[in-house]
Motif scaffolding. Structure first.
Motif, PDB file in Angstrom:
ATOM      1  N   ASN A 157      46.765 -20.360  31.337  1.00 43.14           N
ATOM      2  CA  ASN A 157      45.454 -19.215  31.625  1.00 43.14           C
ATOM      3  C   ASN A 157      44.583 -19.562  32.398  1.00 43.14           C
ATOM      4  O   ASN A 157      44.659 -19.002  33.635  1.00 43.14           O
ATOM      5  CB  ASN A 157      45.236 -18.232  30.591  1.00 43.14           C
TER       6      ASN A 157
ATOM      7  N   ALA B 188      55.484  -7.095  26.933  1.00 48.28           N
ATOM      8  CA  ALA B 188      54.636  -6.071  27.440  1.00 48.28           C
ATOM      9  C   ALA B 188      55.961  -6.286  28.910  1.00 48.28           C
ATOM     10  O   ALA B 188      56.466  -7.248  28.787  1.00 48.28           O
ATOM     11  CB  ALA B 188      53.548  -7.139  28.197  1.00 48.28           C
TER      12      ALA B 188
ATOM     13  N   GLY C 117      55.010  -8.992  30.952  1.00 46.51           N
ATOM     14  CA  GLY C 117      55.200  -9.752  30.597  1.00 46.51           C
ATOM     15  C   GLY C 117      53.691 -10.790  30.915  1.00 46.51           C
ATOM     16  O   GLY C 117      52.707 -10.553  30.444  1.00 46.51           O
ATOM     17  N   LEU C 118      53.988 -12.104  31.827  1.00 44.66           N
ATOM     18  CA  LEU C 118      53.046 -13.540  31.896  1.00 44.66           C
ATOM     19  C   LEU C 118      52.148 -12.558  32.676  1.00 44.66           C
ATOM     20  O   LEU C 118      51.106 -13.717  33.353  1.00 44.66           O
ATOM     21  CB  LEU C 118      53.454 -15.019  32.322  1.00 44.66           C
TER      22      LEU C 118
ATOM     23  N   TRP D  90      50.107 -10.731  32.955  1.00 43.87           N
ATOM     24  CA  TRP D  90      49.061 -10.420  32.687  1.00 43.87           C
ATOM     25  C   TRP D  90      48.169 -10.708  32.271  1.00 43.87           C
ATOM     26  O   TRP D  90      46.904 -10.999  32.347  1.00 43.87           O
ATOM     27  CB  TRP D  90      48.972  -9.646  30.849  1.00 43.87           C
ATOM     28  N   SER D  91      48.209 -12.333  32.366  1.00 41.09           N
ATOM     29  CA  SER D  91      47.581 -13.016  32.459  1.00 41.09           C
ATOM     30  C   SER D  91      46.965 -13.499  32.968  1.00 41.09           C
ATOM     31  O   SER D  91      45.652 -13.921  33.839  1.00 41.09           O
ATOM     32  CB  SER D  91      47.764 -14.790  31.394  1.00 41.09           C
TER      33      SER D  91
ATOM     34  N   THR E  32      44.442  -9.850  34.250  1.00 37.20           N
ATOM     35  CA  THR E  32      43.316  -9.613  33.260  1.00 37.20           C
ATOM     36  C   THR E  32      42.098  -9.926  34.196  1.00 37.20           C
ATOM     37  O   THR E  32      41.682  -9.377  34.405  1.00 37.20           O
ATOM     38  CB  THR E  32      43.561  -9.996  32.384  1.00 37.20           C
TER      39      THR E  32
ATOM     40  N   ARG F 299      52.493 -13.553  23.151  1.00 40.50           N
ATOM     41  CA  ARG F 299      51.265 -12.416  23.014  1.00 40.50           C
ATOM     42  C   ARG F 299      52.149 -11.974  24.616  1.00 40.50           C
ATOM     43  O   ARG F 299      51.285 -10.450  25.066  1.00 40.50           O
ATOM     44  CB  ARG F 299      50.049 -13.253  23.740  1.00 40.50           C
ATOM     45  N   TYR F 300      52.871 -11.675  25.216  1.00 39.86           N
ATOM     46  CA  TYR F 300      53.427 -11.216  26.703  1.00 39.86           C
ATOM     47  C   TYR F 300      54.949 -10.984  26.105  1.00 39.86           C
ATOM     48  O   TYR F 300      55.459 -10.078  27.002  1.00 39.86           O
ATOM     49  CB  TYR F 300      53.246 -11.702  27.805  1.00 39.86           C
ATOM     50  N   ARG F 301      55.661 -11.179  24.872  1.00 37.50           N
ATOM     51  CA  ARG F 301      57.133 -10.731  24.923  1.00 37.50           C
ATOM     52  C   ARG F 301      57.158  -9.043  24.946  1.00 37.50           C
ATOM     53  O   ARG F 301      58.307  -8.601  26.177  1.00 37.50           O
ATOM     54  CB  ARG F 301      57.259 -11.659  24.175  1.00 37.50           C
TER      55      ARG F 301
END
Length: 284
Positions: free
Chosen positions: A142, A48, A51-52, A54-55, A58, A44-46
């Protein structure tokens, strides 16, 4: 992952309504569920750059938006204390956002969980039911990140959270059971009715405003409060605030009723999925 596929043995159809059979099957495939969840989180974040992160970013951005709209524009408050700060309003609201986010993240993805993995549908012995469980595990990951952000805010504007926060896993248990039960049904229906994804999105948006996330249930006029009482997530959100903010235990009567109801829903959703999945290969 291939070794899990080969070792998975489907259960007889007559056992699907047996909760112990459901637990045994999911426990047997627990490693596969964790592996799928890990792959989902990483993929999901690879691509971006952050990366993580964003969790974490957001929910914080959503929190800022809702805090501005309801605390500043609409001047909403949780209680009658005029000394309540916007920071206190924000961390209180964030409790509800975390609980509802756990439910909505999995349910919104459920209708596409099977149709987006057609290669696994063709493998008759692949336990397709673990996609819902892996989705829940991803959402719980998350949630943990969100709890870390909430803890920082809590320490900054209120102080050390009360010891009753230890009850939070029990508060979330009915939410998890309800989530998997509903998601198994939606994952099955989504194979045959592709429009259900749009319907679910609209339904979760409506449910968001019908859940006391950015307002207190006590401030809702009594005739309309009945609607909140029908919504099982309302009690879970209120209990989350009780244990995370107010130093109180869950409302055990409501919690017991929610646990029983959510457990029944989970078993029925599992049985519906297991009976439906034999026709998936004919549709996909």
């Amino acid at each position: 992952m291939e070794r899990f596929v080969q070792s998975a043995v489907p259960e007889p159809l007559s056992t699907h309504l047996n909760p112990f059979s459901m637990i045994r099957n999911l426990w047997f495939n627990r490693n596969l569920a964790f592996q799928l969840a890990r792959r989902d989180i990483l993929s999901r974040y690879r691509t971006a750059h952050l990366g993580l992160l964003w969790s974490l970013i957001t929910p914080l951005i959503l929190l800022l938006i809702y805090t501005f709209v309801f605390s500043i524009v609409f001047r909403a408050r949780w209680g009658d204390d005029i000394r309540e700060t916007r920071g206190q309003f924000a961390v209180t609201m964030f409790c509800g956002m975390l609980v509802f986010g756990l439910f909505s993240e999995v349910v919104n993805r459920a209708p596409l969980m099977i149709v987006s993995n057609p290669n696994y549908v063709k493998r008759v012995i692949f336990p397709l039911e673990v996609f819902v469980v892996s989705g829940l595990l991803s959402a719980l990951f998350n949630l943990l990140i969100g709890l870390g952000a909430w803890l920082v805010g809590m320490l900054a504007v209120v102080g050390m959270p009360p010891r009753t926060i230890a009850w939070l896993p029990l508060v979330l248990l009915p939410v998890c059971l309800t989530t998997v039960g509903v998601s198994w049904v939606l994952a099955s229906v989504g194979v045959f009715v592709r429009d259900v994804n749009q319907i679910v999105f609209l339904a979760t948006q409506a449910l968001f405003f019908m859940t006391p996330i950015f307002y207190s249930a006590e401030r809702v006029p009594y005739p309309y409060r009945r609607i909140l009482e029908i919504n099982p997530l309302s009690h879970c959100v209120e209990d989350a605030r009780r244990v995370m903010m107010y130093g109180l235990g869950p409302q055990w009567g409501w919690w017991a009723a929610a646990l029983i109801g959510s457990a029944v829903l989970a078993v029925l959703g599992y049985a519906f999925f297991m009976k439906s999945k034999r026709a998936f290969a004919d549709v996909i």
